[in-house]
Scaffold this motif. Structure first.
Motif, mmCIF file in Angstrom:
data_model
loop_
_atom_site.group_PDB
_atom_site.id
_atom_site.type_symbol
_atom_site.label_atom_id
_atom_site.label_comp_id
_atom_site.label_asym_id
_atom_site.label_seq_id
_atom_site.Cartn_x
_atom_site.Cartn_y
_atom_site.Cartn_z
ATOM 1 N N GLU A 228 0.793 -1.233 0.000
ATOM 2 C CA GLU A 228 0.000 0.000 0.000
ATOM 3 C C GLU A 228 0.823 1.279 0.000
ATOM 4 N N CYS A 246 2.603 -0.976 -6.125
ATOM 5 C CA CYS A 246 2.053 -0.256 -4.976
ATOM 6 C C CYS A 246 0.780 0.469 -5.390
ATOM 7 N N SER A 247 -0.242 0.389 -4.504
ATOM 8 C CA SER A 247 -1.535 1.023 -4.825
ATOM 9 C C SER A 247 -1.669 2.413 -4.199
ATOM 10 N N GLY A 249 -2.129 3.496 -1.057
ATOM 11 C CA GLY A 249 -3.317 3.517 -0.203
ATOM 12 C C GLY A 249 -4.048 2.191 -0.333
ATOM 13 N N THR A 250 -4.971 1.920 0.605
ATOM 14 C CA THR A 250 -5.651 0.617 0.564
ATOM 15 C C THR A 250 -6.851 0.642 -0.363
ATOM 16 N N HIS A 251 -7.277 1.839 -0.756
ATOM 17 C CA HIS A 251 -8.415 1.916 -1.670
ATOM 18 C C HIS A 251 -7.908 1.999 -3.111
ATOM 19 N N PHE A 271 -0.761 -5.755 2.760
ATOM 20 C CA PHE A 271 -1.129 -4.496 3.400
ATOM 21 C C PHE A 271 -0.667 -4.508 4.864
ATOM 22 N N GLY A 279 -6.264 -2.495 7.767
ATOM 23 C CA GLY A 279 -5.478 -3.015 6.644
ATOM 24 C C GLY A 279 -5.967 -4.396 6.252
ATOM 25 N N SER A 283 -7.770 -5.581 2.816
ATOM 26 C CA SER A 283 -7.149 -6.679 2.109
ATOM 27 C C SER A 283 -8.194 -7.751 1.754
ATOM 28 N N ASP A 307 4.339 -3.332 8.806
ATOM 29 C CA ASP A 307 4.126 -3.251 7.357
ATOM 30 C C ASP A 307 5.446 -3.685 6.725
#
Ligand SMILES: [Zn+2]
Length: 330
Positions: A228, A246-247, A249-251, A271, A279, A283, A307
């Protein structure tokens, strides 16, 4: 100057300019003459004439007349020089934001080595490989000098502010942040800034964060590790894991989901394991969405409260992380 000014004035049509300002006109007799209500004074019967061939106006009501430059002076209450600057800006070709961001990224990259506190922060976050720092084009915004640097290259203050690079006072929006460029198709689409102090939150420029980070490098890998944060990404890269993305962020946005689902593959969701379980929850939700699209998922279980970044910072190594990947459950 005189000849340049004449050329400049000839390039700009007074009639086009007026119509852009919503001036409503009808032809008046000859082919090149137009008449409408005067934009310079209040009236109910049109007495403002424009000769499109001569590029001149005259108002029979208020007696004002002249060329486009004169019109800008009168209508916007500007001096001759200010009007000229205004028209030059109006007629300049539109700037591609990616070109500006490219300049910004290069500038911040050059600053990094000059500020030991920024390098020290990177080291604290486990980033010490100069090749990694160069490859990811990590930079630093000391604050205060971006405006001077970019306006000297001809970019307007207004543009830099619109892109979110400068605040209303003209200071760097990324003040005292380590900066990562986010690219798509080889072009920078956004910047991610992480404060080296504790006082400021991390930030992006307004607009989309783009797709997955460095997706082009992993899109054909049958197995992809998804993290994330960019510091998670960086330590894994440094430890030799190159099938990582990598995104930010988690959204995940629609573009990022589409990327993950464009061919069969296995995604290792990595995450943060945070105390409130957010997280883990993110996930799980993502895993369901990916599975619905036929994508296999594995949950990589990090030690409590960690993390990928803290895992490596606290002494974890590539072999240990590889074991976590092997132990990852669907
Ligand atoms: Zn008038």
């Amino acid at each position: 100057m005189g000849k340049d000014l004449e050329n400049f004035k000839q390039r700009l049509s007074l009639l086009d300019y007026l119509q852009q300002q919503n001036w409503v006109a009808r032809p008046a007799g000859h082919g090149h003459e137009f008449v409408g209500l005067c934009p310079l004074h209040q009236e109910i019967r049109p007495s403002f004439y424009v000769n499109a061939r001569k590029n001149l106006f005259y108002c029979h009501g208020c007696g004002q007349g002249g060329d486009l430059l004169r019109f800008v002076q009168l209508s916007r209450h500007l001096s001759f020089r200010q009007s000229l600057a205004y028209l030059e800006q109006q007629s300049a070709p539109p700037t591609d934001p990616a070109d500006v961001l490219e300049q910004v990224a290069t500038f911040y990259q050059q600053q990094l080595d000059r500020y030991p506190e920024a390098l020290c922060y990177l080291k604290q976050r486990g980033l010490h490989d100069p090749a990694l720092i160069r490859e990811l084009r990590i930079g630093y915004a000391p604050g205060g000098s971006l405006r001077r640097h970019l306006t000297a290259q001809g970019y307007s203050f207004d543009l830099l502010q619109r892109l979110g690079l400068l605040n209303s006072k003209g200071h760097d929006a990324f003040y005292q942040r380590v900066v990562f460029p986010c690219c798509r198709g080889g072009r920078i689409v956004n910047l991610y800034g992480r404060s080296i102090g504790v006082a400021f939150a991390h930030r992006f420029l307004p607009g989309s964060k783009g797709g997955l980070y460095t997706w082009e490098q992993v899109q054909y890998c049958p197995e992809v590790i998804l993290v994330e944060g960019l510091f998670d990404y960086a330590v894994l890269w440094q430890a030799g894991f190159r099938h990582v993305t990598c995104s930010l962020g988690t959204h995940l946005n629609a573009c990022q989901l589409q990327q993950l689902c464009d061919r069969p593959r296995t995604i290792y969701l990595t995450f943060d394991v945070d105390a409130n379980g957010s997280g883990q929850q993110a996930s799980q939700q993502l895993a369901h969405r990916l599975q619905a699209q036929g994508i296999a998922t594995r949950h990589v279980l990090l030690p409590d409260g960690q993390d990928p970044n803290s895992f490596f910072v606290q002494g974890g190594d590539a072999q240990q992380f590889r074991s976590l990947l092997e132990a990852a459950q669907p």
